[in-house]
Design a protein around this motif. Structure first.
Motif, PDB file in Angstrom:
ATOM      1  N   LEU A  14       0.815  -1.220   0.000  1.00 28.83           N
ATOM      2  CA  LEU A  14       0.000   0.000   0.000  1.00 28.83           C
ATOM      3  C   LEU A  14       0.852   1.274   0.000  1.00 28.83           C
ATOM      4  CD1 LEU A  14      -2.993  -0.751   2.417  1.00 28.83           C
ATOM      5  CD2 LEU A  14      -2.893  -0.925  -0.071  1.00 28.83           C
ATOM      6  N   GLY A  15       1.988   1.223   0.713  1.00 25.55           N
ATOM      7  CA  GLY A  15       2.804   2.434   0.866  1.00 25.55           C
ATOM      8  C   GLY A  15       3.263   2.984  -0.469  1.00 25.55           C
ATOM      9  N   GLU A  16       3.814   2.130  -1.295  1.00 22.19           N
ATOM     10  CA  GLU A  16       4.343   2.583  -2.580  1.00 22.19           C
ATOM     11  C   GLU A  16       3.207   3.032  -3.501  1.00 22.19           C
ATOM     12  OE1 GLU A  16       7.494   3.275  -2.422  1.00 22.19           O
ATOM     13  OE2 GLU A  16       7.128   4.133  -4.411  1.00 22.19           O
ATOM     14  N   THR A  17       2.085   2.285  -3.460  1.00 23.81           N
ATOM     15  CA  THR A  17       0.929   2.666  -4.285  1.00 23.81           C
ATOM     16  C   THR A  17       0.438   4.056  -3.890  1.00 23.81           C
ATOM     17  OG1 THR A  17       0.302   0.350  -4.302  1.00 23.81           O
ATOM     18  CG2 THR A  17      -1.377   1.914  -5.011  1.00 23.81           C
ATOM     19  N   GLN A  18       0.364   4.305  -2.576  1.00 26.74           N
ATOM     20  CA  GLN A  18      -0.104   5.617  -2.116  1.00 26.74           C
ATOM     21  C   GLN A  18       0.808   6.728  -2.631  1.00 26.74           C
ATOM     22  OE1 GLN A  18       0.582   6.745   1.933  1.00 26.74           O
ATOM     23  NE2 GLN A  18      -1.391   7.761   2.152  1.00 26.74           N
ATOM     24  N   ARG A  19       2.116   6.480  -2.597  1.00 27.05           N
ATOM     25  CA  ARG A  19       3.049   7.514  -3.054  1.00 27.05           C
ATOM     26  C   ARG A  19       2.901   7.771  -4.558  1.00 27.05           C
ATOM     27  NH1 ARG A  19       8.009   5.311   0.838  1.00 27.05           N
ATOM     28  NH2 ARG A  19       7.176   6.250   2.731  1.00 27.05           N
ATOM     29  N   ARG A  20       2.691   6.721  -5.327  1.00 26.48           N
ATOM     30  CA  ARG A  20       2.479   6.906  -6.778  1.00 26.48           C
ATOM     31  C   ARG A  20       1.189   7.692  -7.020  1.00 26.48           C
ATOM     32  NH1 ARG A  20       3.945   1.502  -7.472  1.00 26.48           N
ATOM     33  NH2 ARG A  20       1.786   0.943  -7.863  1.00 26.48           N
TER      34      ARG A  20
END
Ligand SMILES: [Zn+2]
Length: 470
Positions: A361-367
């Protein structure tokens, strides 16, 4: 309509710090017996004393002396309203308020001069997603090992470190122990301990066993009321809870429209409140002059919240293109906590089930943050402080820049935009005549290196200096 509501629409009060109070809830605070009656009692006692025992009375004025005048010399000055860095500005402060700002301002005789001519001066920062009044860490069940009073005392340093880190205002978006945040806000406002100006939610408004509920207990454990205060199912229960929170001191309403990462038995991709329930919350809050922020990770839960008219979506982790377009169309703020992934993943105390919820989720949120910035969606600064230790809120700025904002946009998210989201642009968010003197300074230039904001050297809130390092 109650007397208080009538007054809130027609009257302005001057608080002890000289700031005009127009907010309905703040008005209730100002009507508290200790803020209005105590000075009258003191006056009476002082008169008695002077009449009968003048030798032992202290003939101090009960009302505070004329507000002091302070002038700040700012070497660099970040004008967040125009997005420009200016040089050699003078900020004139009268009591708690900014009186004048400019390059050609005469400093009155007797004014206290604060020389920040080698520093960069900017407005006090605002974090729109904190949990100051709760215990630090990802595991909510620690709340069960402490009384409400122990929790409240343990939270006092959270307020202090946040203020000294340069955050002069926060929107605190929920506590497990209902109304600890209301008590903290009022304790800070009355000077019992130091902290940012707080706007608080009172409790989490959540479905049974939902993202804001205290879950993970044995099936036969009954929680006390303050640990389940905001649970509501169905539009009318939601309205009831919102009405109670509004009456009992909330400044805004926090609802959770999808599952959560940091809740046992939850699924961030699940829908919780229905569109009808969210709409009920927004409508009912509006009846009391309050705005609603929605915790939402899942794309559909985000869209339900935006369509229902929330002021901001918190996290907005899995927002899709349609959600981004809707946010833009509705003027909804996204308040994306894109730094705290670092803390969730590195803290050895993060429960294993939370790490499993968090996977990917973390990387998706940043994208998705990058996409939202590029699309021109309104963005505010919110860290979910409490997940990370309090006081390191400013570390998120570097991530906001890394993922697509200019340094000026990141600063604006934590100043003008945050004030707009909270609904108090008249009071804070920029260094402008008439606003509260909430002013910070750093040694370097945060426009050149945003990480300068991680080391705030000077902090003033409402005209009072809390930190001054050279
Ligand atoms: Zn949160």
């Amino acid at each position: 309509m109650t007397a208080t509501r009538v007054q809130s629409q027609s009257m302005k009060f001057m608080a002890h710090n000289g700031i005009e109070i127009t907010n309905r809830r703040q008005l209730q605070v100002s009507l508290h017996p200790f803020t209005l009656r105590t000075p009258m009692k003191l006056k009476f006692l002082q008169a008695l004393c002077l009449a009968f025992a003048p030798a032992i009375c202290v003939a101090q004025p009960v009302e505070s002396a004329a507000p002091s005048v302070t002038a700040i010399r700012a070497g660099k000055f970040i004008d967040v309203q125009t997005g420009q860095t200016l040089t050699n500005r003078i900020i004139l402060i009268h009591g708690a308020k900014i009186e004048a700002v400019g390059s050609n301002i005469k400093i009155p005789d007797g004014a206290t001069v604060i020389d920040l001519s080698k520093m960069t001066v900017l407005p006090g920062l605002v974090d729109c997603h904190t949990h100051l009044a709760d215990l630090h860490g990802a595991e909510p069940l620690v709340s069960l090992r402490m009384t409400a009073a122990e929790t409240a005392y343990a939270a006092i340093p959270n307020a202090r470190v946040t203020l000294l880190a340069g955050f002069t205002t926060v929107r605190d978006v929920g506590v497990y122990r209902a109304f600890n945040d209301v008590a903290m806000r009022d304790a800070i406002a009355s000077g019992i301990f130091i902290g940012p100006r707080m706007y608080v939610a009172g409790a989490y408004v959540t479905i049974s066993e939902g993202a804001g509920a205290m879950t993970g207990l044995a099936k036969d454990i009954q929680l006390p009321l303050d640990l389940r205060y905001g649970i509501a199912n169905g539009p009318w229960e939601v309205r009831r809870v919102v009405r109670e929170l509004a009456h009992l001191g909330a400044d805004h309403i926090k609802i959770l429209t999808t599952g959560a990462v940091l809740t046992h038995g939850s699924n961030a991709k699940s829908i919780e409140f229905t569109p009808e329930e969210i709409k009920a919350a927004v409508e009912e809050a509006a009846n009391f002059g309050l705005r609603v922020e929605a915790h939402a990770h899942d794309a559909d839960g985000i869209k339900n919240a935006i369509r229902a008219g929330v002021a901001s979506v918190e996290h907005a982790t899995l927002i899709d293109d349609e959600g981004i377009a809707l946010a833009k169309q509705h003027g909804t703020y996204l308040d994306m906590d894109i730094y705290d992934e670092e803390c969730i993943q590195s803290d050895p105390a993060t429960p294993a089930d939370f790490l499993a919820h968090d996977a990917g989720l973390g990387e998706t949120q940043r994208r998705n943050f990058t996409k939202a910035v590029r699309a021109g969606v309104k963005m505010s600064f919110g860290t979910d402080a409490g997940v990370c230790p309090h006081g390191i809120n400013a570390r998120q700025f570097a991530f906001m820049v890394k993922y697509g904002m200019t340094p000026m946009q990141a600063i604006q998210a934590a100043t003008v935009n945050a004030a707009d989201l909270i609904g108090h642009s008249e009071l804070f968010g920029s260094i402008t005549p008439g606003k509260s003197a909430d002013i910070i300074a750093v040694t370097g230039d945060p426009i050149a290196d945003i990480r300068e904001l991680e080391h705030v050297r000077f902090v003033m809130k409402e005209g009072k200096v809390y930190q001054q390092e050279q």
